[in-house]
Design a protein around this motif. Structure first.
Motif, PDB file in Angstrom:
ATOM      1  N   LYS A 173      23.063 -10.099  15.590  1.00  0.00           N
ATOM      2  CA  LYS A 173      23.251 -10.051  16.929  1.00  0.00           C
ATOM      3  C   LYS A 173      23.573 -11.606  17.616  1.00  0.00           C
ATOM      4  O   LYS A 173      24.315 -11.929  18.550  1.00  0.00           O
ATOM      5  CB  LYS A 173      22.084  -9.710  17.641  1.00  0.00           C
ATOM      6  CG  LYS A 173      22.159  -9.492  19.180  1.00  0.00           C
ATOM      7  CD  LYS A 173      20.937  -8.639  19.832  1.00  0.00           C
ATOM      8  CE  LYS A 173      21.194  -7.199  19.468  1.00  0.00           C
ATOM      9  NZ  LYS A 173      20.116  -6.148  19.949  1.00  0.00           N
ATOM     10  N   GLY A 174      22.606 -12.467  17.306  1.00  0.00           N
ATOM     11  CA  GLY A 174      22.907 -13.769  17.593  1.00  0.00           C
ATOM     12  C   GLY A 174      24.239 -14.428  17.295  1.00  0.00           C
ATOM     13  O   GLY A 174      25.091 -15.137  18.014  1.00  0.00           O
ATOM     14  N   GLY A 175      24.602 -14.135  15.999  1.00  0.00           N
ATOM     15  CA  GLY A 175      26.178 -14.564  15.453  1.00  0.00           C
ATOM     16  C   GLY A 175      27.261 -13.791  16.334  1.00  0.00           C
ATOM     17  O   GLY A 175      28.211 -14.480  16.615  1.00  0.00           O
ATOM     18  N   PHE A 176      27.035 -12.865  16.653  1.00  0.00           N
ATOM     19  CA  PHE A 176      27.884 -11.982  17.719  1.00  0.00           C
ATOM     20  C   PHE A 176      28.091 -12.787  18.956  1.00  0.00           C
ATOM     21  O   PHE A 176      29.277 -12.990  19.398  1.00  0.00           O
ATOM     22  CB  PHE A 176      27.528 -10.713  17.912  1.00  0.00           C
ATOM     23  CG  PHE A 176      28.455  -9.519  18.735  1.00  0.00           C
ATOM     24  CD1 PHE A 176      29.310  -8.567  17.939  1.00  0.00           C
ATOM     25  CD2 PHE A 176      28.585  -9.888  19.942  1.00  0.00           C
ATOM     26  CE1 PHE A 176      30.261  -7.716  18.487  1.00  0.00           C
ATOM     27  CE2 PHE A 176      29.464  -8.787  20.414  1.00  0.00           C
ATOM     28  CZ  PHE A 176      30.206  -7.853  19.885  1.00  0.00           C
ATOM     29  N   LYS A 182      20.179  -6.557  13.045  1.00  0.00           N
ATOM     30  CA  LYS A 182      19.581  -7.663  12.436  1.00  0.00           C
ATOM     31  C   LYS A 182      19.558  -8.839  13.587  1.00  0.00           C
ATOM     32  O   LYS A 182      20.826  -8.940  14.241  1.00  0.00           O
ATOM     33  CB  LYS A 182      20.311  -8.257  11.166  1.00  0.00           C
ATOM     34  CG  LYS A 182      20.001  -7.170  10.006  1.00  0.00           C
ATOM     35  CD  LYS A 182      20.859  -7.930   8.610  1.00  0.00           C
ATOM     36  CE  LYS A 182      20.366  -7.184   7.441  1.00  0.00           C
ATOM     37  NZ  LYS A 182      21.062  -7.572   6.338  1.00  0.00           N
ATOM     38  N   PRO A 183      18.714  -9.332  13.886  1.00  0.00           N
ATOM     39  CA  PRO A 183      18.779 -10.503  14.866  1.00  0.00           C
ATOM     40  C   PRO A 183      19.916 -11.567  14.515  1.00  0.00           C
ATOM     41  O   PRO A 183      20.429 -11.883  15.380  1.00  0.00           O
ATOM     42  CB  PRO A 183      17.278 -11.200  14.518  1.00  0.00           C
ATOM     43  CG  PRO A 183      16.234 -10.079  14.247  1.00  0.00           C
ATOM     44  CD  PRO A 183      17.544  -9.096  13.379  1.00  0.00           C
ATOM     45  N   LEU A 184      19.935 -12.012  13.317  1.00  0.00           N
ATOM     46  CA  LEU A 184      21.143 -13.121  12.901  1.00  0.00           C
ATOM     47  C   LEU A 184      22.273 -12.566  13.417  1.00  0.00           C
ATOM     48  O   LEU A 184      22.990 -13.472  13.705  1.00  0.00           O
ATOM     49  CB  LEU A 184      20.911 -13.344  11.524  1.00  0.00           C
ATOM     50  CG  LEU A 184      21.928 -14.442  11.025  1.00  0.00           C
ATOM     51  CD1 LEU A 184      21.663 -15.481  11.891  1.00  0.00           C
ATOM     52  CD2 LEU A 184      21.666 -14.471   9.582  1.00  0.00           C
ATOM     53  N   LYS A 208      28.458 -17.386   9.141  1.00  0.00           N
ATOM     54  CA  LYS A 208      26.957 -17.933   9.176  1.00  0.00           C
ATOM     55  C   LYS A 208      26.212 -16.512   9.253  1.00  0.00           C
ATOM     56  O   LYS A 208      25.259 -16.404   8.742  1.00  0.00           O
ATOM     57  CB  LYS A 208      26.591 -18.763  10.055  1.00  0.00           C
ATOM     58  CG  LYS A 208      27.145 -20.721   9.515  1.00  0.00           C
ATOM     59  CD  LYS A 208      25.883 -20.857   8.958  1.00  0.00           C
ATOM     60  CE  LYS A 208      25.981 -22.128   8.362  1.00  0.00           C
ATOM     61  NZ  LYS A 208      25.170 -22.830   7.483  1.00  0.00           N
ATOM     62  N   SER A 209      26.851 -15.609   9.984  1.00  0.00           N
ATOM     63  CA  SER A 209      26.009 -14.568  10.524  1.00  0.00           C
ATOM     64  C   SER A 209      26.458 -13.299   9.837  1.00  0.00           C
ATOM     65  O   SER A 209      25.700 -12.281   9.903  1.00  0.00           O
ATOM     66  CB  SER A 209      25.843 -14.314  12.032  1.00  0.00           C
ATOM     67  OG  SER A 209      27.103 -14.327  12.337  1.00  0.00           O
ATOM     68  N   LEU A 259      24.213  -4.926  13.439  1.00  0.00           N
ATOM     69  CA  LEU A 259      23.626  -5.224  14.654  1.00  0.00           C
ATOM     70  C   LEU A 259      22.289  -5.378  14.863  1.00  0.00           C
ATOM     71  O   LEU A 259      21.938  -6.177  15.933  1.00  0.00           O
ATOM     72  CB  LEU A 259      24.569  -4.841  15.765  1.00  0.00           C
ATOM     73  CG  LEU A 259      24.846  -5.436  17.113  1.00  0.00           C
ATOM     74  CD1 LEU A 259      25.357  -6.684  16.920  1.00  0.00           C
ATOM     75  CD2 LEU A 259      26.018  -4.704  18.017  1.00  0.00           C
TER      76      LEU A 259
END
Lengths: 333, 333
Positions: free
Chosen positions: A126-129, A122-124, A112-113, A120
């Motif tokens: 980082k969130g996906g990590f 990109k906020p998405l 998804k991310s 990294l």
């Protein structure tokens, strides 16, 4: 090629493993989780896999006392019987390393991310990590618990926490001494495919198969077992009616591989699962070939079968029975 | 004394922290778990603590998108909204390190087996080590998830996995570079009190307070906050009717400490909780004094109150309001 560089390093540089490892086992994500249901463990398969690992690792006929003293939901007390652990009770446990894949854990969050593609900042991503690590460590904890319930002294060790980092998706730095020390102290480290930092692209997904290849290069186990949800490697997708199980693959010194058994007429088509961010069977064979080049036998076998128990026991090292189902990958040298 | 040795090392040897850390926060076990119920999280308190951490760490008035994309039990889909993470969305997050205690997790398993006393060759101790790690990593995962739900990019890092080892219970080797790299990449590491290997006695319990002291020595945060379940440090057990809150403790260069506010007539009695394998308030003051010696302010404050929010925000660094409830430990120099 980055892989070859790693291999050469492995042969020349410092290894923290003081004594030989008996076996590295990969618990394939597909074998221990439910493929078609997000974040669901295949409890029945995980139990059988854990039982077989215990049988292969601990010589006693009696099941040793469990080491998961967690509170069972709904109960107020913890069930733990210290008297079961007598001082004269011998809990000698073979030197195994367990690595597991993600299966239906982590892949959703990673894809998804786009964690495997880096960026990294990109906020998405980082969130996906963060989300991916939560998912895969949830699975890791459950596997550690399942092994501990069998009396295997399992300890979870996340590659990210251990400080493993990659460079363009290949392992560029991994301090193996915590893993080696855990084994020297009598524990069974349980590692897993993880989201990790990458020196070039910021972050990526480090697959369980790449971890195994790296661990094998440094720890030189006697053999490596990949537990999967099919009987081994086939010449075409195993769901196809005429798929043929490749029973023996020989790896040449240059890393190229060829099928020895059975004799085939056509060239090999390798399946890559569509939703597998780390590459499916193709990655598996490449990594297996990398390991076999060190003279280490690799067995790819269906989890929780009589065939997997034979592989885990090391019974196949001298000769492979005709009725054994699975794929052996070994050096032709 | 091992502690002094560590401190001297910290001032002279290599630190992997390239930029200053703003704050190290200890989530006290008693503040986030239910004291009287085994392995039970105090969900209400953990939620408030996570919200306050988010307010202190992330400057935006709007709550950022959540990063725990786990499947909720009973549902078949995972709720994740990638569109919430716009590329122009600024998710700048202050450089915090979170360390949590065990509370009602881990202590039962550790004390039943005597993990803190070592002797890993005893089967019971080995079993207890495995069981303790399962329990504390279960708590760690839930805390990482609670922080992630607030939009804090939290990543669990177990001291055992990170290869931290002790010698006679004091930290003898701890590679901080994975923690530093995680922070440099914009993450918030979440460490915890853990069962670890010990060079002398085989194994021990490394408390969250000792971890904080070690991290503070190397990372030199601007301030350190201990979130507890009482308003701060008292002159006697806080359950006693006449207990007086010690509002300010000054630490001399030799590490000795004295109460500045309020003025007291009698000497100080320090409480040690009976079932706390890592030592209660006494350890906390000693470790706080060790940190204050570096010129770092330490605030010991009740979690999930207006007082804790002020401490986490760093509002107390210049002056401490008269109506603030908590204990400040700082250097008298």
């Amino acid at each position: 090629m980055a892989h070859n560089k790693n291999q050469n390093q492995a042969q020349t540089s410092y290894s923290p493993f003081t004594q030989p490892i008996r076996c590295i086992v990969k618990l394939g994500g597909a074998a221990i989780t439910c493929k078609n249901e997000l974040e669901k463990i295949n409890e029945e398969s995980l139990l059988k896999v854990s039982e077989q690992l215990r049988q292969a690792m601990i010589a006693t006929s009696q099941k040793p006392p469990g080491m998961d003293w967690s509170k069972i939901p709904g109960e107020s007390e913890i069930c733990c019987k210290p008297e079961e652990f007598e001082d004269n009770y011998v809990s000698e446990c073979s030197r195994f390393i367990v690595v597991h894949g993600a299966g239906s854990f982590g892949h959703f969050q990673a894809s998804k991310s786009g964690v495997h593609k880096g960026q990294l900042d990109k906020p998405l991503v980082k969130g996906g990590f963060v989300a991916t690590r939560i998912s895969v460590t949830t699975l890791n904890l459950e596997i550690v618990r399942a092994l501990a319930r069998e009396g295997i002294p399992s300890v979870g060790m996340s590659p990210f926490s251990c400080g493993w980092i990659t460079g363009e998706r290949h392992i560029s730095s991994a301090d193996l001494s915590p893993v080696a020390r855990a084994i020297d102290s009598g524990f069974t480290p349980v590692l897993h495919g993880d989201a990790v930092l990458d020196e070039i692209q910021g972050c990526t997904i480090l697959s369980g198969d790449v971890i195994i290849s790296h661990l094998a290069a440094y720890s030189k186990p006697k053999y490596v077992v990949f537990l999967t949800d099919v009987y081994g490697v086939y010449d075409r997708p195993p769901t196809e009616p005429d798929a043929i199980l490749l029973k023996e693959i020989a790896v040449a010194e240059d890393g190229s591989w060829s099928v020895i058994k059975p004799k085939l007429q056509n060239s090999i088509e390798i399946t890559v699962a569509a939703h597998d961010t780390t590459g499916g069977m193709k990655t598996k064979i490449s990594e297996a070939a990398m390991i076999a080049k060190f003279g280490i036998d690799v067995y790819i076998v269906k989890a929780a079968t009589t065939h997997s128990l034979k592989a885990l026991n090391g019974d196949l090292r001298n000769s492979i029975p005709d009725d054994w189902l699975g794929t052996v990958v070994r050096s032709s040298g």
